[in-house]
Design a protein around this motif. Sequence first.
Motif, PDB file in Angstrom:
ATOM      1  N   VAL A  35       0.866  -1.185   0.000  1.00 40.02           N
ATOM      2  CA  VAL A  35       0.000   0.000   0.000  1.00 40.02           C
ATOM      3  C   VAL A  35       0.900   1.233   0.000  1.00 40.02           C
ATOM      4  O   VAL A  35       1.669   1.453   0.937  1.00 40.02           O
ATOM      5  N   VAL A  36       0.808   2.014  -1.062  1.00 42.73           N
ATOM      6  CA  VAL A  36       1.644   3.209  -1.217  1.00 42.73           C
ATOM      7  C   VAL A  36       0.819   4.415  -0.767  1.00 42.73           C
ATOM      8  O   VAL A  36      -0.014   4.928  -1.514  1.00 42.73           O
ATOM      9  N   HIS A  37       1.054   4.855   0.449  1.00 39.40           N
ATOM     10  CA  HIS A  37       0.264   5.959   1.005  1.00 39.40           C
ATOM     11  C   HIS A  37       0.649   7.305   0.407  1.00 39.40           C
ATOM     12  O   HIS A  37      -0.211   8.168   0.214  1.00 39.40           O
ATOM     13  N   ASP A  38       1.926   7.495   0.149  1.00 39.01           N
ATOM     14  CA  ASP A  38       2.411   8.798  -0.327  1.00 39.01           C
ATOM     15  C   ASP A  38       3.271   8.631  -1.574  1.00 39.01           C
ATOM     16  O   ASP A  38       4.508   8.673  -1.500  1.00 39.01           O
ATOM     17  N   PRO A  39       2.644   8.444  -2.743  1.00 41.15           N
ATOM     18  CA  PRO A  39       3.418   8.303  -3.980  1.00 41.15           C
ATOM     19  C   PRO A  39       4.299   9.512  -4.264  1.00 41.15           C
ATOM     20  O   PRO A  39       5.342   9.394  -4.900  1.00 41.15           O
ATOM     21  N   GLY A  51       9.641   8.545   1.093  1.00 37.62           N
ATOM     22  CA  GLY A  51       9.265   8.379  -0.301  1.00 37.62           C
ATOM     23  C   GLY A  51      10.192   7.428  -1.036  1.00 37.62           C
ATOM     24  O   GLY A  51       9.752   6.630  -1.864  1.00 37.62           O
ATOM     25  N   MET A  52      11.477   7.484  -0.726  1.00 33.74           N
ATOM     26  CA  MET A  52      12.438   6.575  -1.353  1.00 33.74           C
ATOM     27  C   MET A  52      12.132   5.134  -0.980  1.00 33.74           C
ATOM     28  O   MET A  52      12.160   4.236  -1.826  1.00 33.74           O
ATOM     29  N   ARG A  56      10.864   2.207  -3.653  1.00 30.76           N
ATOM     30  CA  ARG A  56      11.608   0.957  -3.818  1.00 30.76           C
ATOM     31  C   ARG A  56      10.708  -0.240  -3.524  1.00 30.76           C
ATOM     32  O   ARG A  56      10.719  -1.233  -4.268  1.00 30.76           O
ATOM     33  N   ALA A  57       9.928  -0.154  -2.456  1.00 35.46           N
ATOM     34  CA  ALA A  57       9.029  -1.254  -2.108  1.00 35.46           C
ATOM     35  C   ALA A  57       7.972  -1.451  -3.185  1.00 35.46           C
ATOM     36  O   ALA A  57       7.618  -2.587  -3.530  1.00 35.46           O
ATOM     37  N   ALA A  58       7.480  -0.350  -3.758  1.00 30.82           N
ATOM     38  CA  ALA A  58       6.466  -0.438  -4.814  1.00 30.82           C
ATOM     39  C   ALA A  58       7.025  -1.134  -6.055  1.00 30.82           C
ATOM     40  O   ALA A  58       6.359  -1.961  -6.679  1.00 30.82           O
ATOM     41  N   ARG A  59       8.270  -0.804  -6.420  1.00 33.70           N
ATOM     42  CA  ARG A  59       8.873  -1.434  -7.605  1.00 33.70           C
ATOM     43  C   ARG A  59       9.126  -2.921  -7.378  1.00 33.70           C
ATOM     44  O   ARG A  59       9.103  -3.719  -8.319  1.00 33.70           O
ATOM     45  N   ASN A  60       9.364  -3.303  -6.125  1.00 33.22           N
ATOM     46  CA  ASN A  60       9.600  -4.713  -5.813  1.00 33.22           C
ATOM     47  C   ASN A  60       8.311  -5.519  -5.721  1.00 33.22           C
ATOM     48  O   ASN A  60       8.337  -6.753  -5.787  1.00 33.22           O
ATOM     49  N   VAL A  66      -2.960   2.173  -4.244  1.00 33.97           N
ATOM     50  CA  VAL A  66      -2.955   3.593  -3.904  1.00 33.97           C
ATOM     51  C   VAL A  66      -4.361   3.956  -3.433  1.00 33.97           C
ATOM     52  O   VAL A  66      -5.331   3.283  -3.768  1.00 33.97           O
ATOM     53  N   LEU A  67      -4.459   5.033  -2.662  1.00 35.84           N
ATOM     54  CA  LEU A  67      -5.731   5.388  -2.050  1.00 35.84           C
ATOM     55  C   LEU A  67      -6.482   6.454  -2.833  1.00 35.84           C
ATOM     56  O   LEU A  67      -7.531   6.919  -2.391  1.00 35.84           O
ATOM     57  N   GLY A  68      -5.952   6.831  -4.004  1.00 34.50           N
ATOM     58  CA  GLY A  68      -6.630   7.794  -4.847  1.00 34.50           C
ATOM     59  C   GLY A  68      -6.273   7.585  -6.305  1.00 34.50           C
ATOM     60  O   GLY A  68      -5.136   7.230  -6.637  1.00 34.50           O
TER      61      GLY A  68
END
Length: 298
Positions: A35-39, A51-52, A56-60, A66-68
Amino acid sequence: NAIAQRSPDVLIYPMVHPWTPRLQSYLKQVPDVVVVHDPIAHPGFFHGMSGMWEQRAARNAGRCVVLGRVFVETLVKQGIPSDAIDVIPHGIFSQHVKPAIPMMLPEQSPTILFFGRITEYKGLDVLLKAFQRLVKERSDVRLKIVGDGNIKPYQTLLGSTPNVIMINRWVDDAEISIYFQSASMIVLPYASASQSGVIATAAAFRTPVIATRVGAISEQIEDQQSGLLVAPNSVDQLYAAITTLLDDPLFAKGLGRTLFERTNESANWDRVAESFLETCRKAIDRHASRTYEPAVVS
């Protein structure tokens, strides 16, 4: 090791921690959802580092949430395939609503509530300037600021503004209803935001909200229907919006009621849970097409 030994079908990372990418690497044989709270990271060094870690976690991840809707394109630009992104809004935080007791009844004086962690991008200085103008005209109105954080940057404004109640500490979940149920309105003067759990909480209490047009907040609030939206960093617009709600309590009450109805319909927990289950199924299906070496459990 304990997670690997349990052989879970899927892992959900509801919040990203500096250790999340390392866990993903170790547990790469398990499908995962992040869950990416702050893209887009909020201003400040710490938020930049967060954010970094999130990127990184999102790419993995096998799949991202995302919430919006506004942030789907943001993740795509960061290298996440669009077909690996789901939009699931903040669920309504109805768990904080308690039966009314005398200490939680609405205040006799109109009370504006600023709630949440105090940091630079939350725009507290803008709210204080708007309130300074307001309190000169309405001596009975009060501003209640509730949350942990550094208030030193606001000391001059606080010292020159009457009718401000400051509760500068972490607020336990058990206390939340005390503040929301006694508030005439909630104000979110943010200069930057992704989405807001404060709005999801206000919705449960049917409390009208004034917020800024930043991030995905306009997906949570429809201007003039389920709340009022103003431009970030605008003292004039914020002052006018607060005045509007104070002058027309029936309009304000209607905004709060509509916010509850729409949030409870689109983001009730049955719907949110089903959306997450579907995301997990997609993550498992996507993962099945890959081949990984099993984790070594010692």
